[in-house]
Each structure stands twice: as structure tokens, then as C-alpha cells.
Design a protein around this motif. Structure first.
Motif, short mmCIF file in Angstrom:
data_model
loop_
_atom_site.label_atom_id
_atom_site.label_comp_id
_atom_site.label_asym_id
_atom_site.label_seq_id
_atom_site.Cartn_x
_atom_site.Cartn_y
_atom_site.Cartn_z
N ASN A 1 -5.06 1.74 9.31
CA ASN A 1 -6.08 2.07 8.32
C ASN A 1 -7.16 1.01 8.18
N GLN B 1 0.83 -1.21 0.00
CA GLN B 1 0.00 0.00 0.00
C GLN B 1 0.87 1.26 0.00
N LYS B 2 2.00 1.20 0.68
CA LYS B 2 2.85 2.40 0.79
C LYS B 2 3.87 2.51 -0.34
N TYR B 3 4.43 1.36 -0.77
CA TYR B 3 5.55 1.40 -1.71
C TYR B 3 5.22 0.82 -3.09
N ILE C 1 5.43 2.01 11.18
CA ILE C 1 4.08 1.96 10.59
C ILE C 1 3.24 0.99 11.39
#
Length: 926
Positions: A91, A15-17, A86
């Protein structure tokens, strides 16, 4: 409210990278579990994995190894999350409203350039197809494609409304309503196409088209048409899939759907790795697009209940409406092209078979027509999936909760089980407690955690795993019996509330299994009929009539004299063919080159066992058997299933060819465990423990230790021992002993004793080794009968004259007790042995001799007199009165002597090879 889904560490990294995260998995070899440091022989290894993860500005490596690649990747991702700070649950939606908002955002993201699906996402396959279109449908995909491809969308739908897990139409409704609220997404009010409101970027189109290899030839794949009307037959259909059209469009032509966007897709059926799903046409429904009270409605235009396809719903565990097609078609993360695989009628009936209590056992044995769920469990003879695994699998396919196992340690009486001899007759008090026995309670719940059934076993077992497996088997047997009643009318079915430890809750139970009743309770006469006996295939050989109207013929091969008997492990090879009489045509349904089972526990159909027990090793026979149910025939038929579905059963018969390959007589310990509780082996251990503690012995050597069962058992008792030694000539047995002892000594907090030193030697018990001179106790339990009588005498002379233990305990079977054991082991306890049956057999085929009480006492007395020892006689598994103990024991005690003690040069008398040692093995032996 269901528990909110938690994103995996790898999902959070993605999701982040996104594609910037790079995983590298390295395969390494390590010793298997139970490996033993210091073992002087090669040990088995296995593949394990470690993973490194490269992120912008950060690289992490897992410090340990993992059995599965994906576990290594998740561990690397978790390390990276910890270093980056994180939070994994930051989320994750926790309420239906939050899940609704995330569903809207996720659908919108599929069509936004910045969040366009990665090249490995299955949705890219659908995008690739739609970008090859021209005209109005360019860039449009059916909403069912999202439901089929994205796990998270389905998870969010279940959080919004738990009923979505069982209703693919409700999932489509939720996606439709969320799409109407998704920015940048366009949907129609009249169909279920979805597309981006903006033109797709060149990069997005190129990414999707890169998935296409350029092939244009159509693909032909078989599927199964499952009609909604129960009386209509299933049939195989051929689907012609074009590379330039969405594959759901080709399915539409068989279903009464408006277009491919109206095709609804179930979750995967069968193996999770497959793309086999049920496709059906969406009923005429009205969708409510506004969320109210955290729910989204899907309203039918009439009585939806009458549209339910019961057969399709049963095999999928979801509600399927109208006619359906079972097909293995779809895009996956692993395949660059559309993945297809033929689905036949055999596939459907195998799925159906897998939902029966004995179905997975049959398939785990690759023996649909021969194997039956055994009536008893034994670790030594059980083959296929374990009873516990079978029960868990059955609950999963029936969409029940995982079974709950509760194991309790209980006291137990020491008694003979299933024998004509009572516990008092063998000299065991009724109240003799055994703290190491276990009982297991099993509870079966629905998905809503409503109790359906519970079982508390009356028997006790020496191991927790045995208690679990035996309890699981009892529950499976009850379910199997219940399912075989389902072809009766529903009003004739009865559920006993409490039978043999089983407690059933009928109202909840019948409610949970109502779909089974509708499927199996209405199969019709053809499904349960069996063919009449058609006689033998030949009249030129002698025949023997068997039970169940089968006829044995063509007995070929010389009589070897080795026949299967009750309790023996028998290995056979066989073929099963369906023969059509008027066409003189034969279909090979099933064959097995090596199939092993235990005689007498119902592990095969009756006719097979009746045949096998009349053949000796290497003999072959042919016989005609009753026709099994139609479902089993089609499940076994494979590529012939379509042809056989059209054949009249009354015009067919089943033909078996069987050859007996090998017969293994019942193992001695199997007989002991079956007839004595606790088994004789455990009673012998307890006998040894009493003498150890009475003597305050600190050193013990077990002559002929084998796999270390005695040494292993001694660690479970509180004793004065400080050093134990095992000697044997079997390298395989010693290796098993080393692994078992190492495992227990490594976890000494779980045992009742902590032996500082343990050693295993490879050597003969008739050779003297000075390192074992003058131990406090020597044991030789059930060993001497495995060597010739002169070697047994040689052992006695060597151990008493050279090793000189303070106490020596020797046990061996009492031959006079064998008639009781063998009569108790007969299938029918009322059967009397034949007058000329001859002498009783030895307890094990490997025994070279078995002595009577007088023979054993004569042997032991001569040795004691010769070597200045006293001897007393006792035993276990009996009262000592006629015919004595089942296992007779001699206890030798060294007498005081005026003779000068012999001094051995320890370096010159060490023929034994050190195989393994633990702890301070140099502790003095005296």
C-alpha cells in the motif's frame, strides 16, 4: 523524484490490527561483542531483548535477540507479516498522485470513528483539549497540530512536493488543500481550523478525555523570542498555558497571528526526542486547492523573501517567516499530559553551537569554554565523539548528505615522520612496501547530491578506522577554519579550490552555506570582541606572564616535580566564572572535576595549556583569560543566560581556577607510531615473521604476551605456524588477548593464515612449564625492561636452560637512540637541549632499565655461552650505524649438543594456569 516511503512492519501490523496487536518485550543478558567462549574468568554482559507478538489467531516470537527494544518489535512484526503473507510495500504510495490520495484519506481517517487515532497517538492530546472547550470551537483543532503530530503526513507531503521538507508553510498548504477534499471533514475558507462534519461518537470523546488528568492550573513555561530583524536581540519570554485552551492560543498572544490556527509549526529542533519547535504566524497567503501537474501552490501577497527569519531558519533547517518563538511544548506518545520544558537563551546558543564544526566536540566533552577541536587524532588519547561521528553530525545539522568515505589499501614507504632522522639514516629503503597501509578519501555532498568538497589524505595509516578518523578530522579542521572567517565581509572571504589535499567547489559550496554567511557573517562587532587584559586578581604572589595576555596567579601547592610535557595525557579539574567588575559579582559558567587532554595538539584553549604546563601535579593556579565570543558565554551560561545577555562585555572578565590532577607520560607505542612508519612494533612483528618462515617453525611461545599484540599480528601474516602460545601474569591483558584472538580466529577467512591451535597461560616467564618445552621459536619483545635486571637475567637462564626453544628472539629499547626520539618529539624541532639537561629519560615511565648496545650484548653473550646457544644481534628502526637501532634484538640459536636430553614429567612441571585455548591445543610442541 524522492524514493517512496516504505511502511515499517510494525506500522503494517498496526494498520491491519490496531490495538488488537500486543507486543511483549523480554530483557535478557548476554556476553558483550568480543566475548570469548571458554574464557576462565567472568565476562562483561549487556542487556538484549526478544519480543513476542500476539495477534488474533497468531503468536510469534523472535528467534534471536536485539540490542534495541524497537528492533525486537519490528522483527516480531516482520515474522508475523511473513506468516500472514502480507506484503510490506503493498500500500505504499509511489507517485505524488498516489501520495496525494493517501494524504486525503489519512486526514479524513483522523475524524472517522472507525479510524480514530489510538490512545497513544499525539493527536489525541489535541483532541482531548478541544473536547474540553465549549461554544463554536468545540471539536476543532488547528491544522498545524496534524503537521506537528503525524510523521506519515509529513512523509506524504515530502513525496508530493520535496520542498515540503524545508518549508512548514508548504506543509500547512498541502494539509489545507487535502482537508478540503477529505470526506467527513470540515474546514474554513478564512482560517486553518479542522473538524469532523459529523458529531463525534461518545467512545471517541471518552478516549480523548481519558488522556486528561483533570488538572486545571495553568502551566508556566519559558521560551525564546527570535525576532525576524537581525539587529534585534533575542529574549526569554514566559508562556502561561491553560488546560482549557489550546496551547497554540497562548503562543498567539506573543505573535501577530489572527488566532491559534494561524500558528505554523516547524519540525523538532535539537534532539529528536524533544518537542522543541519554532512557532510563527502564517503570512497572508492564498492557497490553490486544485492539484495541477502533481503540485500544490502557496502564493504570498508580496515579497516573501524579506519575511524570512534567518536565525530561526538556520537552527531549524526550514524556512521560517516573521518573528518566531522557540518553545518545548507538545503532545507525545510517551506522555499522557501536555509535555513542557523551559527553553532559555542558553538552549538557543547551544543549538547554534551544535551547528559549528567544533560545537559537538565541545559539548561531548561538557567543556564549552575550555575544549578545542584537536589538531591530531590518536586512539589512545582522543576523548569525546570520534572525528567520524563529529563530521557525520556536522553534515546532518547543516542538512547535507551523509559524508562519503572511500578507504583504499596502498603500499607505503617505511620512514621516520616528523623526525630529524631520514629513512635512509635509519636503514629503511624508500621502496620498502607495506601492503597493510590505508588512505581515506572523504567527499561532502549537498542533499541534492552536488559535490561541495573532497579530501584525499597524503598520509597512510595502519588501520582503516585510523585513516577514516584522521581524514574526518582534517575536513573538520578546514570547516572550523572557514567558519571562523565568516565574521569578515562576504567579499573578503576566499575559497581555495585546492589546498593540502582539499578540493572545494566554490559556487555550490557558497550556495549551500549562504545561510551561515548571513548568520555568522553579520554578528556585529560585539560578538567577536574580546575584553582587554584586566590584570591579576592579587598582587601578593609572584606572577608569570602567559601568552594571549592572561596572567597566572595564586600558584598553590608544593612542587611535586611531575610536570605535563608535550604528548603527555594530563587530567585537570577547573572552574570558569564570569566576573562583573563594578558589581563585584561572579557567575559560575562551567566546571569540570576530571578533564583529560593531550598536551601539544590544541585540545584546549591556549591559555589553559599555558597555565597547565607550568604547574606540577596537585598544584593549583588562578588566572584571568580573554573573553570568548558572546555566543560561547551564553551557551555555557545555563540559568544565567538571561542575566548575562544584558551585561556589557567590556565590564567583565573570565576567571579560571585550574588544578593538575594527574600526568601520564607519552606511551612508548605512541612515540613509535608518531616517529616511524610502520611503527617499531610492526617492524618487530615482521622481523619475527621472517625468522618463523626461515625456520619453517610450527610452534611459537610469546613470553610476556600482554594483550596479545604479537600473536594477533601474526594471524595477519602467512606463516608455517600451527600452534601459538602466550604467557603473561596480567589477567586483564590476557583477557583482552583472548577476546582479540577469538575474534580473528572465528573469522579466519579474513586472515592470511589459519593457525589450528592457540593457548593463553597465566604465569610468570621466570617459571618453567613443561608444556612449553622445546618449542620451535620463543619471543620476548620489549618485555625484559619492565622487570628488574636480575629478573631479566633469571628469565634468560630459565628459558635457555629449561624451555630450550630452537630459536629465541629478545628485543629491548636501545638507550643510545633515545636522544633522537626525544629530540624528534619536542614541540619545536629547532630547539636544542639544555647543556645541563642530564641523561635522557627512559621511553616509558614503567621501564626499570634501558640498556646500551654494549650492555645488551654483554647480557646476551653471557647467556649464550652458558647455555650452548649462538647469538647474533640486529634490530629495527635504524641502520645499525651510530647510534644503532631504535629497538635492539638478540637472536639465540640452540647449538647441537652431545648431552642427553632431559625428560620432564609433564604432570609435575605445570605451574601455569590455562586461561583460554582455541582449536586443537594438544598439538605436539616438538
Amino acid at each position: 523524484m524522492p524514493t517512496p516511503p516504505t511502511m515499517t512492519p510494525k506500522a503494517l501490523i498496526h494498520q491491519k490490527y490496531g490495538a488488537k496487536a500486543s507486543y511483549r518485550v523480554e530483557e535478557v543478558r548476554e556476553a558483550v561483542d568480543g566475548g570469548c567462549p571458554g574464557l576462565a574468568v567472568p565476562q562483561q554482559t549487556r542487556s538484549v531483548y526478544r519480543c513476542s507478538l500476539d495477534l488474533p489467531g497468531l503468536t510469534v516470537v523472535t528467534p534471536g535477540t536485539f540490542v534495541r527494544k524497537k528492533d525486537a518489535e519490528q522483527a516480531a512484526a516482520q515474522i508475523a507479516l511473513d506468516k500472514l503473507g502480507i506484503q510490506p510495500t503493498a500500500n505504499a504510495p509511489s507517485t505524488p498522485a498516489e501520495a496525494w490520495d493517501e494524504l486525503i484519506a489519512r486526514i479524513s481517517g483522523f475524524f472517522a470513528d472507525e479510524n480514530f487515532p489510538s490512545s497513544s497517538h499525539p493527536l489525541i492530546g489535541h483532541m482531548s483539549m478541544t473536547f474540553r472547550r465549549t461554544g463554536d470551537r468545540f471539536g476543532m483543532i488547528p491544522m498545524s497540530a496534524i503537521a506537528a503530530c503525524d510523521v506519515k503526513v509529513n512523509t506524504l507531503c515530502k513525496l508530493i512536493d520535496p520542498k515540503a521538507e524545508f518549508d512548514p508553510l508548504l506543509v500547512l498548504s498541502l494539509i489545507y488543500n487535502a482537508a478540503k477534499k477529505s470526506p467527513g471533514v470540515s474546514v474554513s475558507d478564512s482560517n486553518f481550523w479542522i473538524q469532523s462534519q459529523r458529531p463525534y461518537s461518545v467512545e471517541a470523546v471518552d478516549l480523548a478525555l481519558h488522556r486528561w488528568s483533570g488538572k486545571s492550573n495553568p502551566i508556566e513555561v519559558d521560551g525564546v523570542f527570535v525576532p525576524c530583524v537581525m539587529e534585534d536581540e533575542l529574549k526569554t519570554i514566559s508562556l502561561n498555558l491553560s488546560h482549557n485552551e489550546h496551547y497554540m492560543g497562548d503562543i498567539v498572544s506573543t505573535l501577530s497571528a489572527i488566532d491559534s490556527s494561524h500558528v505554523v509549526v516547524s519540525r523538532t529542533v535539537g534532539k529528536a526526542s524533544s518537542e522543541m519547535r519554532l512557532y510563527f504566524s502564517a503570512p497572508n497567503v492564498q492557497y490553490v486547492s486544485d492539484i495541477s501537474n502533481n503540485a500544490v501552490a502557496c502564493l504570498g501577497d508580496g515579497n516573501m523573501e524579506c519575511l524570512i527569519n534567518k536565525r530561526a531558519s538556520y537552527i531549524s533547517g526550514q524556512t521560517i517567516y516573521g518573528d518566531a518563538i522557540l518553545a518545548n511544548v507538545g503532545y507525545t506518545r510517551r506522555d499522557s499530559e501536555l509535555r513542557t520544558e523551559d527553553v532559555t537563551l542558553s538552549t538557543y546558543y547551544r543549538i547554534l553551537l551544535g551547528k559549528l564544526p567544533d560545537g559537538n566536540y565541545k559539548m561531548s566533552r561538557d567543556s564549552i569554554l575550555v575544549a578545542e577541536l584537536p589538531s591530531a587524532y590518536s586512539r589512545s588519547s582522543w576523548r569525546g565523539l570520534s572525528p567520524r561521528d563529529l563530521l557525520c553530525s556536522f553534515c546532518r545539522v547543516q542538512r547535507l548528505a551523509e559524508p562519503c568515505f572511500a578507504v583504499n589499501r596502498v603500499g607505503s614507504s617505511c620512514e621516520v615522520l616528523g623526525s630529524a632522522v631520514s629513512s635512509e639514516e635509519i636503514g629503511v629503503p624508500k621502496n620498502a612496501e607495506n601492503p597493510d597501509m590505508f588512505k581515506c578519501e572523504v567527499k561532502i555532498y549537498s542533499k541534492q547530491q552536488e559535490l561541495l568538497l573532497e579530501y584525499l589524505m597524503a598520509d597512510t595509516w595502519g588501520k582503516e578506522s585510523d585513516a577514516i578518523h584522521n581524514s574526518s578530522l582534517k575536513v573538520l579542521i578546514w570547516f572550523n577554519s572557514y567558519f571562523k572567517q565568516l565574521n569578515k565581509h562576504v567579499e573578503k572571504l576566499s575559497l581555495s579550490k585546492n589546498t593540502d589535499g582539499l578540493t572545494i567547489y566554490p559556487e555550490k559550496f557558497l550556495q549551500e552555506f549562504s545561510m551561515c554567511l548571513s548568520i555568522y557573517g553579520n554578528t556585529g562587532g560585539d560578538d567577536s570582541r574580546t575584553c582587554n587584559t584586566v590584570g591579576s586578581l592579587s598582587t601578593d604572589t609572584s606572577k608569570q606572564k602567559l601568552e594571549n595576555n592572561a596572567t597566572l596567579a595564586h600558584i598553590d601547592g608544593p612542587d611535586s616535580g611531575v610536570f605535563p610535557s608535550h604528548g603527555s595525557l594530563t587530567c585537570i579539574c577547573y572552574t570558569a566564572s564570569l566576573v562583573v567588575k563594578d558589581k563585584a559579582k561572579s557567575y559560575l559558567l562551567e566546571s569540570n572535576n576530571e578533564f583529560e587532554f593531550e598536551i601539544g595538539i590544541g585540545a584546549v584553549r591556549n591559555q589553559i595549556e599555558s597555565c597547565v604546563t607550568q604547574l606540577s601535579v596537585n598544584q593549583t593556579a588562578c588566572f584571568v583569560a580573554e573573553m570568548p565570543p558572546r555566543d560561547l558565554i551564553l551557551a555555557a551560561a545555563s540559568e544565567f543566560s538571561d542575566d548575562l545577555s544584558k551585561i556589557c562585555r567590556d565590564n567583565c572578565f573570565l576567571e579560571f581556577f585550574v588544578k593538575v590532577l594527574q600526568v601520564t607520560e607519552p606511551l612508548e607505542d605512541r612515540m613509535e607510531k608518531a616517529l616511524f612508519n610502520p611503527p617499531l612494533s610492526k617492524q618487530r612483528v615482521e622481523f619475527a615473521v621472517r625468522h618463523i618462515n626461515e625456520l619453517h617453525a610450527t610452534t611459537l611461545v610469546d613470553f610476556g604476551c600482554g594483550s596479545g599484540s604479537l600473536l594477533d599480528s601474526l594471524l595477519e601474516h602467512s606463516t608455517t605456524l600451527e600452534k601459538v602460545v602466550g604467557v603473561d601474569i596480567s589477567l586483564k591483558g590476557l583477557t583482552r588477548a583472548a577476546k582479540s584472538l577469538h575474534q580473528k580466529l572465528s573469522k579466519n577467512s579474513l586472515t592470511q593464515t589459519n593457525v589450528p591451535a592457540a593457548v593463553l597461560y597465566d604465569g610468570s616467564i621466570t617459571d618453567f612449564d613443561s608444556r612449553l618445552y622445546r618449542f620451535d621459536i620463543g619471543t620476548c619483545l620489549e618485555v625484559i625492561e619492565h622487570v628488574e635486571e636480575d629478573q631479566a637475567t633469571l628469565f634468560g637462564n630459565v628459558v635457555l636452560s629449561s624451555f630450550c626453544p630452537t630459536v629465541l628472539i629478545v628485543s629491548t629499547p636501545n638507550y643510545e637512540y633515545n636522544p633522537i626520539l626525544q629530540r624528534s618529539a619536542m614541540p619545536n624541532k629547532n630547539d636544542e637541549p639544555e647543556e645541563n639537561a642530564g641523561p635522557c629519560k627512559f621511553r616509558n615511565h614503567d621501564h626499570k632499565f634501558e640498556w646500551t648496545r654494549s650492555q645488551f650484548q654483554h647480557w646476551a653473550t653471557d647467556l649464550s655461552v652458558k647455555h650452548n646457544y649462538s647469538v647474533e644481534f640486529s634490530g629495527v628502526g635504524g641502520s645499525g650505524e651510530e647510534p644503532g637501532f631504535a629497538s635492539q634484538i638478540a637472536v639465540f640459536r640452540r647449538l647441537p649438543s652431545n648431552q642427553e636430553e632431559i625428560c620432564y614429567d609433564r604432570e609435575l612441571h605445570q605451574p601455569y594456569e590455562l586461561l583460554w585455548e582455541w582449536g586443537n591445543a594438544s598439538l605436539p610442541s616438538q
